[in-house]
Design a protein around this motif. Structure first.
Motif, mmCIF file in Angstrom:
data_model
loop_
_atom_site.group_PDB
_atom_site.id
_atom_site.type_symbol
_atom_site.label_atom_id
_atom_site.label_comp_id
_atom_site.label_asym_id
_atom_site.label_seq_id
_atom_site.Cartn_x
_atom_site.Cartn_y
_atom_site.Cartn_z
ATOM 1 N N SER A 1 -1.688 -12.543 5.050
ATOM 2 C CA SER A 1 -1.206 -12.572 4.135
ATOM 3 C C SER A 1 -0.949 -14.185 2.911
ATOM 4 N N LEU B 1 12.244 -4.745 5.073
ATOM 5 C CA LEU B 1 11.223 -4.980 3.842
ATOM 6 C C LEU B 1 11.159 -3.218 3.344
ATOM 7 N N CYS C 1 4.012 -8.291 1.332
ATOM 8 C CA CYS C 1 4.840 -9.330 2.220
ATOM 9 C C CYS C 1 4.165 -10.491 2.942
#
Length: 302
Positions: free
Chosen positions: A61, A142, A54
């Motif tokens: 990230s 997600l 993600c």
């Protein structure tokens, strides 16, 4: 056996990591070691896994994806990596940045477009914290994407400091000892969330992101909300670290060294049966305001 989190060697603040190649090399090596250790300790990635990374556009990230790509080529098992970004339709969001970056790296990626920004802005009163609702909507999107595309692991960029901060958030604001585990199965049992940066310090990640010149995208949805509970805890931890360097690392180690008998949760440790002798009396019998059972007449007249 308890899990011991490895110590980290802080990057010297006297050097700009972008211009100190040896320091950047050591930092990258440390992050690779810490991520590999976390993956091994918690069984995060298995042969044939399809890992959905993600990617928000933040330092954490980006570092997660970058280090995981480096480990992929030398990993003992084969697995695939796909970067996934949720475009929440925030005003001014530079939608081209992540696709351009990922294409330049040759990384397989998906962009999910879902207008959660309008939902959050409409539901949450002005001035109130948006994070909880935003997080739920983002997680739902997600999870749905992972299910639709057959991803077996969902990788998030939470690091050591996030795990420690969450522990104190739960203690201070929810009256429970709980945190953010490095590996978690979702409530419905359908998804496995992994946090490969669980052993990495935020300061190291920030220095690495700066050295790698990642195209950081700031969160404009809630970045201006300065009175969030998490920020209060972060300020507390920063003050502790200034007073006693290494304290956050020590706390992080403690999360992997739990002694249930030294706490107070009877669901984790049977305190009532830990002594010698007969079984303990019913709990209600010790409560002063609880109704007692009738006293046996023979005993009363004796």
């Amino acid at each position: 056996m308890s899990t011991v989190l490895p110590l980290h060697e802080p990057l010297s603040r006297a050097h700009d990591p972008r211009h100190d190649a040896p320091a950047v090399h050591r930092l990258g090596k440390r992050l690779r070691h810490q991520m590999g250790r976390a993956i091994a300790d918690f069984g995060m990635i298995e042969a044939g896994d399809k890992v959905m990374v993600c990617l928000s556009g933040g330092k954490d990230s980006y570092t997660l994806l970058d280090i995981l790509l480096q480990l992929q080529s030398r990993a003992p098992v084969a697995f695939s990596i796909t970067a996934v970004n949720l475009d929440q339709k925030q005003p001014g969001f530079p939608a081209h940045v992540l696709p351009d970056y990922l294409a330049s790296r040759g990384v397989d990626f998906h962009i999910i477009e879902q207008d959660t920004y309008s939902v959050v802005s409409r539901v949450i009163p002005e001035g109130k914290t948006m994070c909880a609702l935003c997080s739920r909507l983002r997680r739902g999107a997600l999870y749905h994407h992972a299910e639709q595309h057959g991803f077996t692991k969902i990788a998030l960029g939470h690091h050591r400091d996030d795990l420690v901060a969450t522990f104190f958030l739960n203690m201070f604001f929810h009256a429970k000892l709980g945190g953010m585990p490095p590996k978690l199965r979702s409530d419905d049992g359908q998804h496995v969330v992994i946090r490969p940066l669980a052993y990495a310090a935020e300061a190291d990640i920030a220095a690495y992101a700066q050295a790698r010149a990642f195209p950081i995208i700031p969160c404009t949805l809630c970045g201006s909300q300065e009175n969030l509970q998490r920020k209060q805890v972060q300020k507390m931890l920063e003050a502790w670290e200034r007073e006693t360097p290494g304290r956050i690392e020590t706390i992080a180690r403690s999360l992997g060294n739990v002694s249930p008998s030294q706490l107070s949760d009877p669901a984790l440790f049977d305190f009532r049966m830990s002594g010698a002798g007969a079984a303990p009396a019913a709990i209600d019998a010790w409560l002063p305001d609880a109704p007692h059972a009738p006293i046996d007449i023979a005993m009363r007249e004796a």
